[in-house]
Motif scaffolding. Structure first.
Motif, PDB file in Angstrom:
ATOM      1  N   UNK A  22       0.815  -1.208   0.000  1.00 63.44           N
ATOM      2  CA  UNK A  22       0.000   0.000   0.000  1.00 63.44           C
ATOM      3  C   UNK A  22       0.851   1.262   0.000  1.00 63.44           C
ATOM      4  N   UNK A  23       1.880   1.287   0.838  1.00 63.71           N
ATOM      5  CA  UNK A  23       2.748   2.467   0.885  1.00 63.71           C
ATOM      6  C   UNK A  23       3.510   2.622  -0.425  1.00 63.71           C
ATOM      7  N   UNK A  24       3.976   1.504  -1.003  1.00 66.93           N
ATOM      8  CA  UNK A  24       4.702   1.584  -2.269  1.00 66.93           C
ATOM      9  C   UNK A  24       3.811   2.122  -3.383  1.00 66.93           C
ATOM     10  N   UNK A  25       2.553   1.684  -3.429  1.00 67.58           N
ATOM     11  CA  UNK A  25       1.638   2.178  -4.457  1.00 67.58           C
ATOM     12  C   UNK A  25       1.328   3.665  -4.250  1.00 67.58           C
ATOM     13  N   UNK A  26       1.139   4.065  -2.994  1.00 65.42           N
ATOM     14  CA  UNK A  26       0.880   5.484  -2.721  1.00 65.42           C
ATOM     15  C   UNK A  26       2.085   6.342  -3.094  1.00 65.42           C
ATOM     16  N   UNK A  27       3.285   5.854  -2.776  1.00 62.13           N
ATOM     17  CA  UNK A  27       4.491   6.608  -3.126  1.00 62.13           C
ATOM     18  C   UNK A  27       4.663   6.695  -4.636  1.00 62.13           C
ATOM     19  N   UNK A  28       4.394   5.578  -5.337  1.00 59.06           N
ATOM     20  CA  UNK A  28       4.510   5.605  -6.794  1.00 59.06           C
ATOM     21  C   UNK A  28       3.493   6.561  -7.416  1.00 59.06           C
ATOM     22  N   UNK A  29       2.269   6.550  -6.897  1.00 59.41           N
ATOM     23  CA  UNK A  29       1.254   7.470  -7.412  1.00 59.41           C
ATOM     24  C   UNK A  29       1.609   8.921  -7.164  1.00 59.41           C
ATOM     25  N   UNK A  30       2.135   9.221  -5.965  1.00 59.30           N
ATOM     26  CA  UNK A  30       2.529  10.593  -5.668  1.00 59.30           C
ATOM     27  C   UNK A  30       3.685  11.043  -6.559  1.00 59.30           C
ATOM     28  N   UNK A  31       4.656  10.161  -6.758  1.00 58.17           N
ATOM     29  CA  UNK A  31       5.802  10.521  -7.608  1.00 58.17           C
ATOM     30  C   UNK A  31       5.371  10.735  -9.052  1.00 58.17           C
ATOM     31  N   UNK A  32       4.512   9.865  -9.559  1.00 54.81           N
ATOM     32  CA  UNK A  32       4.054   9.996 -10.945  1.00 54.81           C
ATOM     33  C   UNK A  32       3.218  11.257 -11.134  1.00 54.81           C
TER      34      UNK A  32
END
Length: 267
Positions: A246-256
């Protein structure tokens, strides 16, 4: 408990971090990588601190997730600061070019006009000072400007255009004031347009921030209602895996999202 050994290892890692002299010797082995990324105990401290807090709150997976969030936040702040510095450098460079253009049209020699960099802003002075020194020594001014462009990649295109205008004036006798005035107007227009785009993107950026924070708000509401989602994330392999994913997906979404918003601003 696994907490005590992990805390001891992290403390030992901080104590064993290389000092300034050791980092300089290590940077000499790979100078290209050292110029692009420098990691010191001071910059790593927030990541380590976030990992410790995550470890205490949500176990080993929480340590990795918190450290990942700290890296993402630090990278976003670094990019924001770099964009702010680039905008300030472009504005100061445009002001310096306007000053040089006015002095040229008033009859000053290009060397004398360029030597007045002390009246410019600090960022523009750092870019133009090597060229002013080269002009006073009779050296190649466009080459000095191109070297300055390499040192400041955020405004490299603008400095390269100034260098091209200077070389064109020296080679073919085109009025330097007209060429620099065109470069100054282009830099000024892109600076103002960039500010307009950033202001218009404030709404989408705020929306993206709110959407990224919603999972954390959901966990907090669940904890207040007695569902105890923190215990689910801390206990068992499944909860730890869900936390990391969940944290990895949130971080990837924020970065993108940040990448999309930054690409909309002209450079």
């Amino acid at each position: 408990m696994v907490t005590s050994p992990v805390l001891a290892l992290l403390a030992a890692a901080l104590l064993c971090a290389p000092g300034p002299c050791s980092r300089a010797r290590l940077a000499g082995l790979h100078p290209a990588a050292a110029t692009t990324r420098r990691l010191s105990p001071g910059t790593a401290a927030p990541v380590v601190l976030a990992g410790l807090v995550g470890l205490l709150v949500a176990g080993p997976a929480g340590a990795g997730a918190a450290a990942l969030l700290a890296v993402v936040v630090r990278g976003r702040r670094r990019r924001t600061r770099a964009a702010r510095d680039a905008a300030a450098a472009a504005e100061q460079l445009a002001d310096a070019l306007r000053r040089i253009t006015d002095e040229l049209r008033a009859g000053s020699h290009p060397t004398a006009a360029l030597s007045g960099v002390d009246a410019d802003g600090p960022l523009a002075r750092a870019i133009l000072a090597p060229a002013a020194a080269a002009a006073q020594l009779g050296d190649d001014v466009p080459a000095a400007l191109r070297r300055a462009a390499i040192a400041r990649p955020d405004v490299a295109a603008d400095v390269e255009r100034v260098a091209g205008a200077w070389a064109l004036a020296e080679r073919h006798g085109v009025p330097l004031a007209d060429l620099l005035a065109g470069a100054q107007e282009d830099i000024r227009w892109r600076f103002r347009f960039g500010n307009t785009v950033r202001a218009q993107l404030a709404g989408p950026r705020a929306t993206a921030t709110v959407l990224t924070a919603l999972p954390v708000v959901g966990i907090g509401l669940g904890q207040m209602l007695g569902a105890d989602p923190v215990a689910v994330l801390r206990g068992g392999v499944l909860g730890q895996v869900l936390l990391v994913v969940g944290v990895a997906l949130a971080a990837a979404g924020s970065t993108w999202t940040d990448h999309i918003l930054r690409s909309a601003v002209p450079r």
